[in-house]
Motif scaffolding. Sequence first.
Motif, PDB file in Angstrom:
ATOM      1  N   ASP A 102       1.001  -1.348  -0.122  1.00 46.60           N
ATOM      2  CA  ASP A 102      -0.176  -0.003   0.152  1.00 46.60           C
ATOM      3  C   ASP A 102       0.866   1.282  -0.026  1.00 46.60           C
ATOM      4  O   ASP A 102       0.343   2.267  -0.333  1.00 46.60           O
ATOM      5  CB  ASP A 102      -0.777   0.099   1.319  1.00 46.60           C
ATOM      6  CG  ASP A 102      -1.818  -1.041   1.025  1.00 46.60           C
ATOM      7  OD1 ASP A 102      -2.507  -1.469   0.316  1.00 46.60           O
ATOM      8  OD2 ASP A 102      -2.440  -1.638   2.394  1.00 46.60           O
ATOM      9  N   VAL A 103       2.107   1.005   0.424  1.00 47.65           N
ATOM     10  CA  VAL A 103       3.039   2.233   0.479  1.00 47.65           C
ATOM     11  C   VAL A 103       3.464   2.762  -0.799  1.00 47.65           C
ATOM     12  O   VAL A 103       4.004   2.221  -1.625  1.00 47.65           O
ATOM     13  CB  VAL A 103       4.138   2.040   1.492  1.00 47.65           C
ATOM     14  CG1 VAL A 103       5.014   3.105   1.479  1.00 47.65           C
ATOM     15  CG2 VAL A 103       3.631   1.509   2.911  1.00 47.65           C
ATOM     16  N   ALA A 104       3.240   3.996  -1.038  1.00 40.74           N
ATOM     17  CA  ALA A 104       3.464   4.952  -2.275  1.00 40.74           C
ATOM     18  C   ALA A 104       5.111   5.548  -1.842  1.00 40.74           C
ATOM     19  O   ALA A 104       5.618   5.728  -3.158  1.00 40.74           O
ATOM     20  CB  ALA A 104       2.504   5.746  -2.803  1.00 40.74           C
ATOM     21  N   PHE A 105       5.331   5.974  -0.592  1.00 41.18           N
ATOM     22  CA  PHE A 105       6.264   6.761  -0.452  1.00 41.18           C
ATOM     23  C   PHE A 105       7.199   6.849   0.629  1.00 41.18           C
ATOM     24  O   PHE A 105       6.323   6.330   1.776  1.00 41.18           O
ATOM     25  CB  PHE A 105       5.784   8.330  -0.322  1.00 41.18           C
ATOM     26  CG  PHE A 105       6.814   9.378  -0.268  1.00 41.18           C
ATOM     27  CD1 PHE A 105       7.808   9.977  -1.000  1.00 41.18           C
ATOM     28  CD2 PHE A 105       7.029  10.101   1.417  1.00 41.18           C
ATOM     29  CE1 PHE A 105       8.727  10.902  -0.496  1.00 41.18           C
ATOM     30  CE2 PHE A 105       7.783  11.010   1.463  1.00 41.18           C
ATOM     31  CZ  PHE A 105       8.637  11.386   0.490  1.00 41.18           C
ATOM     32  N   VAL A 106       8.295   6.637   0.802  1.00 41.63           N
ATOM     33  CA  VAL A 106       9.274   6.293   2.151  1.00 41.63           C
ATOM     34  C   VAL A 106      10.243   7.374   2.416  1.00 41.63           C
ATOM     35  O   VAL A 106      10.918   7.665   1.357  1.00 41.63           O
ATOM     36  CB  VAL A 106       9.900   4.908   1.903  1.00 41.63           C
ATOM     37  CG1 VAL A 106      10.770   4.817   3.234  1.00 41.63           C
ATOM     38  CG2 VAL A 106       8.925   3.591   1.698  1.00 41.63           C
ATOM     39  N   PHE A 107      10.209   7.957   3.533  1.00 45.69           N
ATOM     40  CA  PHE A 107      11.065   8.878   3.714  1.00 45.69           C
ATOM     41  C   PHE A 107      12.022   8.170   4.704  1.00 45.69           C
ATOM     42  O   PHE A 107      11.478   7.938   5.846  1.00 45.69           O
ATOM     43  CB  PHE A 107      10.606  10.298   4.283  1.00 45.69           C
ATOM     44  CG  PHE A 107      11.727  11.244   4.808  1.00 45.69           C
ATOM     45  CD1 PHE A 107      11.836  12.225   3.782  1.00 45.69           C
ATOM     46  CD2 PHE A 107      12.344  11.244   5.870  1.00 45.69           C
ATOM     47  CE1 PHE A 107      12.705  13.245   4.175  1.00 45.69           C
ATOM     48  CE2 PHE A 107      13.243  12.259   6.210  1.00 45.69           C
ATOM     49  CZ  PHE A 107      13.381  13.280   5.245  1.00 45.69           C
ATOM     50  N   ALA A 108      13.191   7.949   4.608  1.00 44.20           N
ATOM     51  CA  ALA A 108      13.953   7.160   5.608  1.00 44.20           C
ATOM     52  C   ALA A 108      15.319   7.876   6.112  1.00 44.20           C
ATOM     53  O   ALA A 108      16.047   8.616   5.113  1.00 44.20           O
ATOM     54  CB  ALA A 108      14.478   5.652   4.731  1.00 44.20           C
ATOM     55  N   THR A 109      15.470   8.123   7.225  1.00 41.40           N
ATOM     56  CA  THR A 109      16.578   8.814   7.799  1.00 41.40           C
ATOM     57  C   THR A 109      17.555   7.962   8.839  1.00 41.40           C
ATOM     58  O   THR A 109      17.188   7.296   9.504  1.00 41.40           O
ATOM     59  CB  THR A 109      15.916  10.238   8.572  1.00 41.40           C
ATOM     60  OG1 THR A 109      17.008  11.022   8.845  1.00 41.40           O
ATOM     61  CG2 THR A 109      15.089   9.680   9.509  1.00 41.40           C
ATOM     62  N   SER A 110      18.663   8.419   8.691  1.00 41.87           N
ATOM     63  CA  SER A 110      19.644   8.101   9.670  1.00 41.87           C
ATOM     64  C   SER A 110      20.810   9.046   9.588  1.00 41.87           C
ATOM     65  O   SER A 110      21.245   9.577   8.398  1.00 41.87           O
ATOM     66  CB  SER A 110      20.179   6.687   9.471  1.00 41.87           C
ATOM     67  OG  SER A 110      21.100   6.326  10.719  1.00 41.87           O
ATOM     68  N   VAL A 111      21.519   9.396  10.786  1.00 42.07           N
ATOM     69  CA  VAL A 111      22.827   9.928  10.649  1.00 42.07           C
ATOM     70  C   VAL A 111      23.773   9.403  11.339  1.00 42.07           C
ATOM     71  O   VAL A 111      24.949   9.695  11.797  1.00 42.07           O
ATOM     72  CB  VAL A 111      22.588  11.478  11.376  1.00 42.07           C
ATOM     73  CG1 VAL A 111      22.565  11.342  12.701  1.00 42.07           C
ATOM     74  CG2 VAL A 111      23.622  12.472  10.965  1.00 42.07           C
ATOM     75  N   THR A 112      23.668   7.898  11.527  1.00 38.68           N
ATOM     76  CA  THR A 112      24.749   7.223  12.584  1.00 38.68           C
ATOM     77  C   THR A 112      25.344   6.062  11.594  1.00 38.68           C
ATOM     78  O   THR A 112      25.888   5.048  12.258  1.00 38.68           O
ATOM     79  CB  THR A 112      24.050   6.691  13.670  1.00 38.68           C
ATOM     80  OG1 THR A 112      22.969   5.873  13.192  1.00 38.68           O
ATOM     81  CG2 THR A 112      23.636   7.858  14.594  1.00 38.68           C
ATOM     82  N   GLY A 113      24.950   6.175  10.332  1.00 39.01           N
ATOM     83  CA  GLY A 113      25.610   4.987   9.314  1.00 39.01           C
ATOM     84  C   GLY A 113      25.485   5.488   8.016  1.00 39.01           C
ATOM     85  O   GLY A 113      24.677   6.152   7.523  1.00 39.01           O
ATOM     86  N   ILE A 114      26.284   4.768   7.008  1.00 33.96           N
ATOM     87  CA  ILE A 114      25.961   5.013   5.544  1.00 33.96           C
ATOM     88  C   ILE A 114      25.694   3.719   5.016  1.00 33.96           C
ATOM     89  O   ILE A 114      26.392   2.614   5.319  1.00 33.96           O
ATOM     90  CB  ILE A 114      27.301   5.630   5.171  1.00 33.96           C
ATOM     91  CG1 ILE A 114      27.536   6.837   5.798  1.00 33.96           C
ATOM     92  CG2 ILE A 114      27.120   5.579   3.770  1.00 33.96           C
ATOM     93  CD1 ILE A 114      29.154   7.556   5.619  1.00 33.96           C
ATOM     94  N   ALA A 115      24.790   3.711   4.156  1.00 31.49           N
ATOM     95  CA  ALA A 115      24.297   2.596   3.199  1.00 31.49           C
ATOM     96  C   ALA A 115      24.149   2.774   1.792  1.00 31.49           C
ATOM     97  O   ALA A 115      23.160   3.902   1.770  1.00 31.49           O
ATOM     98  CB  ALA A 115      23.346   1.827   4.067  1.00 31.49           C
ATOM     99  N   ALA A 116      24.611   2.128   0.899  1.00 29.72           N
ATOM    100  CA  ALA A 116      24.072   2.376  -0.539  1.00 29.72           C
ATOM    101  C   ALA A 116      24.432   1.114  -1.274  1.00 29.72           C
ATOM    102  O   ALA A 116      25.355   0.471  -1.276  1.00 29.72           O
ATOM    103  CB  ALA A 116      25.109   3.420  -1.414  1.00 29.72           C
TER     104      ALA A 116
END
Length: 370
Positions: free
Chosen positions: A114-128
């Motif tokens: 059902d989810v159309a949009f995700v805002f994801a946040t972190s400032v304690t690690g890096i992932a790509a």
Amino acid sequence: MTRIAAVDGVLPAHRYHQREITDAFAAMRRPGAGAGAGAGAGAGAGAPERGRGMLDRLHAAACVRTRHLALPLERYAQLDGFGQANDLFIEEGLRLGEQALRNALDQAGLSAHDVAFVFATSVTGIAAPSLEARLAGRLGLRPDVKRVPVFGLGCAAGAAGLARVHDYLLGHPDQVAVLLSVELCSLTLQRGDISTQNMVAGALFGDGAAALVAVGRNHPRHQEYAGPEVVAGRSRLYPGTEGALGWDIRDGGFGIVLGAELPELVRLHVGEEVRSFLSAHDLKPDDITGWVCHPGGPKVLEALQETLGLSADSMEFAWRSLAKVGNLSSASVLHILRDTLDLRPPPPGSPGLMVALGPGIGSELVLLRW
């Protein structure tokens, strides 16, 4: 208006009393060590014996009783550099993020599809790929889901994320959007840093994740949910404050920048900003029935109470969260919002305000209607 359908917060299983963490910091001191991402067990860990008294005082003054850490306390002494710590951030962050998002969707009676949009946040690690991209297959998110992973907003990102979810749903009022916050602060602290600001950070920050599900005003289930509506948001940067809060990125990872002037900046700028924002909606601080304030630390909370003329009861849930789990960076305001909804929801129709500060220095304000 955007309606909050559900919010959930999760914590790692490893829970420790503040004194246990203080003792572990002292035991792991490594004079001259500059590398190695320390842990909830690492701030002040380079401190020599003569610094133990300061370490004890700072940890006792933090108003933190217990914290949850991503790893067992004894494992932090074995961490070897930023790469290993960041690998653990991804591993544990995915586990906690998945749990938080599944819980919130279940509470809302919605599926990941059902989810159309995700805002994801972190400032304690890096992932790509970013955490929400790695979770997409596990959760069953749609292939066309819109994603905005954000790094750099720091503690303000919980409030900023809710505001950006609201912005999206204003333009897509029949859709579902989610906010995901994953913060493993213990994996960032530097064992070799004996500075006061690193010891303060090691006294305050804990680990956790949170997720929020929201629906637009035209979503067919909008009226079913008991969560508050989002009325408006305001973002503000305060010029000349860039050096007061943030990261100093080093070979060993994230070095904390935490200026002693932060409480005074709250008194100087944030009270006026809150009053201005509320006035634009014909409100005053006394009208707010639910304060959802980021627990940046006891001095920051005291400065906010003082400048707004609030009682300690107004920020009961912020103080309670600080004591029980410490500062969870961007996840804290979502944990506090959940506690407010679960334990003492304000009267229907009354106004609430979410307040958070982050690097910049910037403030994020979100006006709610319960």
